[in-house]
Design a protein around this motif. Structure first.
Motif, PDB file in Angstrom:
ATOM      1  N   UNK A 312       0.837  -1.204   0.000  1.00 15.13           N
ATOM      2  CA  UNK A 312       0.000   0.000   0.000  1.00 15.13           C
ATOM      3  C   UNK A 312       0.874   1.258   0.000  1.00 15.13           C
ATOM      4  N   UNK A 313       1.939   1.220   0.788  1.00 12.43           N
ATOM      5  CA  UNK A 313       2.831   2.380   0.880  1.00 12.43           C
ATOM      6  C   UNK A 313       3.419   2.707  -0.500  1.00 12.43           C
ATOM      7  N   UNK A 323      -0.074  11.077   2.723  1.00 11.32           N
ATOM      8  CA  UNK A 323      -0.806   9.961   3.326  1.00 11.32           C
ATOM      9  C   UNK A 323       0.035   9.369   4.444  1.00 11.32           C
ATOM     10  N   UNK A 324      -0.671   8.739   5.410  1.00 13.53           N
ATOM     11  CA  UNK A 324       0.006   8.159   6.569  1.00 13.53           C
ATOM     12  C   UNK A 324      -0.328   6.671   6.646  1.00 13.53           C
ATOM     13  N   UNK A 325       0.686   5.865   6.963  1.00  9.16           N
ATOM     14  CA  UNK A 325       0.474   4.445   7.273  1.00  9.16           C
ATOM     15  C   UNK A 325       0.913   4.260   8.719  1.00  9.16           C
ATOM     16  N   UNK A 347      10.071   9.215   2.022  1.00  8.33           N
ATOM     17  CA  UNK A 347       9.107   8.873   3.088  1.00  8.33           C
ATOM     18  C   UNK A 347       9.727   9.168   4.453  1.00  8.33           C
ATOM     19  N   UNK A 348       8.884   9.749   5.329  1.00  7.10           N
ATOM     20  CA  UNK A 348       9.381  10.138   6.653  1.00  7.10           C
ATOM     21  C   UNK A 348       8.805   9.181   7.709  1.00  7.10           C
ATOM     22  N   UNK A 375       4.532   6.065   9.031  1.00  5.51           N
ATOM     23  CA  UNK A 375       5.273   6.754   7.965  1.00  5.51           C
ATOM     24  C   UNK A 375       4.369   7.802   7.321  1.00  5.51           C
ATOM     25  N   UNK A 376       4.997   8.852   6.836  1.00  6.26           N
ATOM     26  CA  UNK A 376       4.261   9.881   6.086  1.00  6.26           C
ATOM     27  C   UNK A 376       4.824   9.919   4.668  1.00  6.26           C
TER      28      UNK A 376
END
Ligand code: EPU
Length: 444
Positions: A312-313, A323-325, A347-348, A375-376
């Motif tokens: 998904x990421x 988006x955030x996971x 990605x952060x 992660x953002x």
């Protein structure tokens, strides 16, 4: 050493057949040891986790006849010669700790090493141990192993503190041949657990799921042989869906049990992906999918499964916006982010504020180190091919799909992780038009 080389930029197009579910196959193989009669298993995936388990079972005297071409095998545990597991295969798979149940029931004493599997967190088995103690087992922790002893197991009432998928399977198996009634509350609802229950009931067990998280088991004296067909792997389905969308391709995936993927479909549709269910087939059209970034939080079934967050990421790197996971099931499942960042994902990693972490996180908070749990992703980003190191199974498949949808060529090492759970992965992707090759290189 074998590696994958992937030339990105080709759309996946065509039909793909899904393999049998790894996390059902392993449990069914182990549950077959609960009877001395033959169990015939169909649709068994040809993956290295299954091969490792077969080796382990043979080492303790179980007879297994395999017909790899027909994806079929017959297990006969009439004779088991050993109740101490010393196999080097044990630590490769998480499911292997389940072996303690049939061995304890048969020998009343078993010694097994500490549990293994992907390095995605600490992965203790304290919830299983607590439940087994309630059923009358004595468990001693020795140097790098557990010694379990029980003259007999007795039915008990046990409430899991937190969800555990394999832990629920362990206690269901144990209760099947225990004396009296066992009631398991806050038991896992994963479809794989219900598949194990289906097998055990076919073998003569008396198990009922009374409500979504309550399972009642009435112990029986003996189980008998049966024939059992393994369902499709829902994680593999998600991998192929994401690979299709990320490469802007068009595929038909089958056979699919749509009910097990409801939450994933909902998120896909909110993000703007185009899928269509037709009987047991899923039509995925990534050709004109312009996705928008949306947030997800992983959770036990029926929520967004932890195994789906990595693919998904990758999709979200191509989506518009932020988006955030948030990973709430395992405490260390972002080992692939450094690799996506090498490809230019930006990605952060961060730790979101959580009101009640004890309730929110599925892992034991005492196990929590300085891991990041979210992660953002800021998209859209065009990923670029690179040299990538695969940290674990699901992350491995994910990095392959990232490479398929990127610009340029990638080289991936650690592909043995993928072989653990995906049958002929590169061959099936190539059949859909991917440019992926397994290449032998000298190890560094
Ligand atoms: N946990 C504990 N104590 C326990 C049991 C679990 O702290 O006694 C923690 C785990 O460390 C984890 C969380 O609770 O943080 C959830 O663990 P669970 O027991 O539910 O997961 P599992 O049984 O170890 C299975 C699958 C995983 C899948 C998860 C979630 C198998 C062999 N493995 O793991 O599959 O992600 O359930 O559904 O069935 C994979 O196939 O690649 C894979 C990792």
């Amino acid at each position: 050493m074998e590696i994958y080389t992937v030339e990105g930029g080709y759309n996946l197009t065509g039909e793909v057949r899904v393999s049998g579910a790894k996390n059902v196959a392993l449990k069914v193989l182990i549950a077959s040891l609960l009877t001395d009669e033959e169990v015939l298993i169909e649709n068994i995936p040809s993956i290295s986790d299954v091969f490792s388990l077969i080796e382990m079972l043979k080492e303790i005297g179980v007879r297994i006849e395999t017909d790899e071409k027909k994806h079929r095998l017959v297990v006969s545990a009439r004779e088991i010669k050993r109740n101490k597991i010393t196999s080097p295969h044990f630590s490769k798979l998480r499911a292997s700790f389940l072996l303690m149940i049939p061995l304890l029931l048969r020998f009343r004493e078993v010694e097994i090493p500490l549990s293994g599997g992907d390095k995605i967190g600490v992965r203790p088995i304290d919830r299983t141990i607590e439940g087994l103690e309630k059923m009358g087992a004595k468990i001693t922790y020795q140097d790098h192993s557990h010694l379990l002893q029980a003259k007999k197991l007795t039915g008990a009432k046990y409430t899991f503190k937190k969800n555990t998928h394999t832990g629920t399977e362990a206690l269901v198996m144990a209760a099947t041949l225990a004396w009296g009634e066992t009631v398991l509350k806050n038991a896992s609802e994963e479809p794989e657990v219900d598949e194990l229950i289906r097998l055990l009931n076919d073998m003569g067990a008396k198990i009922k799921r009374l409500s979504s998280r309550k399972i009642v088991i009435n112990g029986v004296k003996k189980l008998h042989g049966t024939k059992f067909t393994i369902i499709s792997d829902r994680n593999e389905i998600v991998t192929f869906i994401c690979a299709t969308i990320f490469t802007r391709g068009k595929t038909v995936i089958s056979p699919v049990e749509h009910l097990h993927l409801t939450h994933f479909y909902e998120k896909l549709s909110v993000a703007g992906a185009k899928i269509e269910q037709r009987e047991s087939r899923l039509f995925v059209n990534g050709a004109n999918s312009d996705l928008k970034g949306i947030d997800i939080v992983t959770s036990p079934h029926p929520g967004f499964m932890t195994d789906w967050q990595a693919p998904w990421a990758v999709l979200m790197t191509g989506a518009q916006g932020s988006s955030v996971v948030h990973e709430a099931v395992f405490e260390k499942r972002f080992g692939y982010i450094s690799e996506l960042n090498k490809m230019g994902a930006g990605i952060e990693l961060f730790n979101p504020d959580v009101k009640n972490p004890e309730l929110f996180y599925n892992f034991n908070l005492t196990d929590r180190g300085d891991n990041f749990h979210a992660i953002r992703i800021s998209g859209p980003k065009q990923l670029l091919g690179n040299e990538l190191v695969i940290p674990d199974l699901r992350a491995g498949a994910t990095l392959v799909l990232a490479a398929l949808g990127s610009q340029g060529t990638s080289k991936l090492t650690g592909i043995e992780h993928i072989d653990r759970g995906y049958e002929k992965f590169e061959k099936r992707l190539s059949a859909l038009g991917a440019k992926i090759r397994r290449v032998e290189v000298a190890s560094k």
